[in-house]
Motif scaffolding. Structure first.
Motif, PDB file in Angstrom:
ATOM      1  N   HIS A 306       0.812  -1.232   0.000  1.00  0.00           N
ATOM      2  CA  HIS A 306       0.000   0.000   0.000  1.00  0.00           C
ATOM      3  C   HIS A 306       0.841   1.276   0.000  1.00  0.00           C
ATOM      4  O   HIS A 306       0.429   2.306   0.506  1.00  0.00           O
ATOM      5  CB  HIS A 306      -0.961   0.042   1.202  1.00  0.00           C
ATOM      6  CG  HIS A 306      -1.579  -1.281   1.538  1.00  0.00           C
ATOM      7  ND1 HIS A 306      -2.235  -2.046   0.603  1.00  0.00           N
ATOM      8  CD2 HIS A 306      -1.639  -1.988   2.702  1.00  0.00           C
ATOM      9  CE1 HIS A 306      -2.670  -3.162   1.185  1.00  0.00           C
ATOM     10  NE2 HIS A 306      -2.317  -3.152   2.453  1.00  0.00           N
ATOM     11  N   GLY A 308       3.194   2.279  -2.977  1.00  0.00           N
ATOM     12  CA  GLY A 308       3.415   2.843  -4.314  1.00  0.00           C
ATOM     13  C   GLY A 308       4.570   3.829  -4.301  1.00  0.00           C
ATOM     14  O   GLY A 308       4.579   4.819  -5.018  1.00  0.00           O
ATOM     15  N   ASP A 326       5.240  -1.202  -4.896  1.00  0.00           N
ATOM     16  CA  ASP A 326       5.648  -1.336  -3.496  1.00  0.00           C
ATOM     17  C   ASP A 326       7.051  -1.944  -3.445  1.00  0.00           C
ATOM     18  O   ASP A 326       7.501  -2.530  -4.426  1.00  0.00           O
ATOM     19  CB  ASP A 326       4.662  -2.263  -2.762  1.00  0.00           C
ATOM     20  CG  ASP A 326       3.355  -1.567  -2.425  1.00  0.00           C
ATOM     21  OD1 ASP A 326       3.371  -0.341  -2.221  1.00  0.00           O
ATOM     22  OD2 ASP A 326       2.311  -2.262  -2.356  1.00  0.00           O
ATOM     23  N   MET A 351       1.828  -3.345  -7.133  1.00  0.00           N
ATOM     24  CA  MET A 351       1.203  -3.020  -5.848  1.00  0.00           C
ATOM     25  C   MET A 351       0.766  -4.262  -5.056  1.00  0.00           C
ATOM     26  O   MET A 351       0.184  -5.186  -5.590  1.00  0.00           O
ATOM     27  CB  MET A 351      -0.017  -2.121  -6.084  1.00  0.00           C
ATOM     28  CG  MET A 351       0.332  -0.745  -6.669  1.00  0.00           C
ATOM     29  SD  MET A 351       1.499   0.185  -5.648  1.00  0.00           S
ATOM     30  CE  MET A 351       0.494   0.477  -4.190  1.00  0.00           C
TER      31      MET A 351
END
Ligand SMILES: *[C@@H]1O[C@H](CO)[C@@H](O)[C@H](O)[C@H]1NC(C)=O
Ligand SMILES: *[C@@H]1O[C@H](CO)[C@@H](O)[C@H](O)[C@H]1NC(C)=O
Ligand SMILES: *[C@@H]1O[C@H](CO)[C@@H](O)[C@H](O)[C@H]1NC(C)=O
Ligand SMILES: *[C@@H]1O[C@H](CO)[C@@H](O)[C@H](O)[C@H]1NC(C)=O
Length: 415
Positions: A306, A308, A326, A351
């Motif tokens: 979570h 990015g 991520d 992600m």
């Protein structure tokens, strides 16, 4: 050295650097299989192939899929030629444990299925001759055990639903107990279950023959930290350590595990740091994911979700728009003390890398990118622990959340 972005990345096949080979050189093809679970997707088998003919190319392709692990497959445990799959069954009161026979071509055939307490997310083999399987049930706050001596006839042994004395520091996530993992210690005598909702790690002793378990004194962790997963390591000097990743406080915590003469355990914390290492803040909104030790025991790698926080080339080579990713963060393990030293931050390939794993010789790492419907294979230097580049990527429908190599064994910590 910082490794913040990715190198060139391609769709299904891309060119890897290779030493010069004469044009007449024979083609060498090597392939290995991976097993992947995906929420609202399938349980699938992927084929990772590298081919050397002059240059090296790598590709990732789907070899087989099955819907027989339900709609929300969340975890796989391989035991010999049987693959155990959990269906987290979002929205249902109960989940399930499904066993599959594995054939040489990677096809999976359902053997048996039993119910679990709600929301199973992790399983581990335990007991004499690997006859038991323990399951952590996140959604239903429970812990289940099964006799798997006959994979075609799984027999429930025991199940408990835990109770939370009071709501935790983070009421949205800690309104109930949420066991997130079932894992065995290196002596094979204790089952551990980090409980994100209760800020503790349940510990159970068990009878290796009857498979019945009993609670031992839990390891209590920092309030509000949200313990998610742990991994154990026995250092060359014989000392055992455990590393914990916390999902809510995004920490890595190291403990010495003391095996006492009276058969009980005690723990001393020797390390604590953020998932990004001691000198970098964790971005707001991050959630610690997986924590694994490399097959040679020298490196620890974690995933953070979570964020990015990295930008990488699009896996569609025809698309010049870069995409967010991520990170995977790697630390070197001091072989005497277990202390961790930051080594590298590398893009996970998109992600929400809920899970990743190493192949047996540590030359590859595979990651499931839950929010990008993608699985990637990243090349790795086992000597330095450094991830090098994306070798191959594949679109996997749904939310791919777990990936293991079929060639890893339980000591490779992938299973
Ligand atoms: C994987 O791909 C290789 C190369 O195309 C092929 O030889 C092999 O049969 C494939 N394996 C499976 C299980 O599909
Ligand atoms: C279904 O879940 C309930 C409560 O979570 C539990 O009591 C029951 O044993 C579960 N059923 C099975 C088959 O595990
Ligand atoms: C290019 O990639 C971006 C980012 O993933 C995406 O939003 C866009 O739709 C893609 N464009 C095309 C033409 O596929
Ligand atoms: C652990 O490693 C870090 C980074 O290398 C170092 O700064 C620290 O002093 C070490 N701690 C111990 C107790 O050795």
């Amino acid at each position: 050295m910082l490794y913040r972005g990715s190198l060139a990345a391609g769709v299904l096949a891309l060119t890897l650097p290779s030493v010069y080979a004469a044009p007449s050189a024979p083609r060498h093809t090597k392939s290995s299989l991976l097993y992947v679970t995906s929420y609202e997707g399938d349980l699938s088998t992927l084929n990772f192939t590298t081919s050397t003919h002059g240059a090296s190319t790598a590709s990732l392709q789907s070899a087989a899929t099955t819907t027989a692990c339900g709609k929300y497959p969340s975890w796989l445990t391989k035991a010999g030629s049987t693959l155990y799959c959990l269906d987290e069954a979002w929205g249902s009161n109960n989940g399930s444990l499904v066993s599959f026979g594995i054939s040489k071509d990677g096809a999976l055939t359902k053997l048996s299925s039993v119910g679990t307490i709600g929301g199973p997310v992790s399983a581990v083999v335990y007991g004499e001759g690997g006859r038991g399987l323990a399951v952590a049930d996140y959604g239903g706050s429970g812990f289940n055990t099964y006799n798997i001596a006959n994979p075609s006839n799984i027999v429930p042994v025991q199940g408990d639903v835990f109770v939370l004395p009071h709501v935790g520091v983070n009421p949205a996530r800690q309104e109930a107990p949420h066991p997130h993992q079932a894992i065995l210690d290196p002596t094979g005598k204790f089952l551990f279950a980090p409980d994100l909702g209760s800020d503790l790690i349940h510990i159970f002793t068990f009878d290796p023959v009857t498979l019945k378990y009993s609670p031992a004194t839990p390891l209590v962790v920092a309030p509000g930290s949200g313990p998610r997963h742990i991994t154990f390591l026995t250092l060359p000097g014989g000392k055992t350590v455990l590393y914990l990743i916390t999902e809510l406080s995004n920490s890595i915590v190291g403990y010495n595990v003391n095996y006492k003469a009276d058969g009980t355990l005690s723990f001393d914390q020797f390390y604590i740091g953020g998932t990004h290492g001691p000198s970098e803040a964790v971005p707001a909104g991050a959630g610690g994911g997986e924590i694994l030790i490399s097959p040679d025991n020298k490196f620890l790698t974690v995933s953070s979700r979570h964020e990015g926080s990295l930008t990488i080339n699009n896996f569609d080579k025809t698309n010049s728009t870069k995409i967010p990713s991520d990170p995977l963060i790697t630390f070197a393990i001091d072989q005497k003390s277990g202390n961790l030293t930051w080594v590298q931050k590398f893009a996970a390939g998109g992600m929400t890398p809920r899970h990743f794993s190493f192949n047996q010789d540590g030359t590859l790492l595979a990651a499931g990118l839950q929010d990008d419907a993608r699985v990637v294979v990243i090349s790795r230097d086992p000597a330095t622990g450094v991830l090098k580049e994306f070798a191959a990527a594949l679109h996997v429908p749904g939310m791919p959340n777990f990936v293991i190599f079929s060639d890893a064994n339980s000591k490779g910590r992938s299973f």
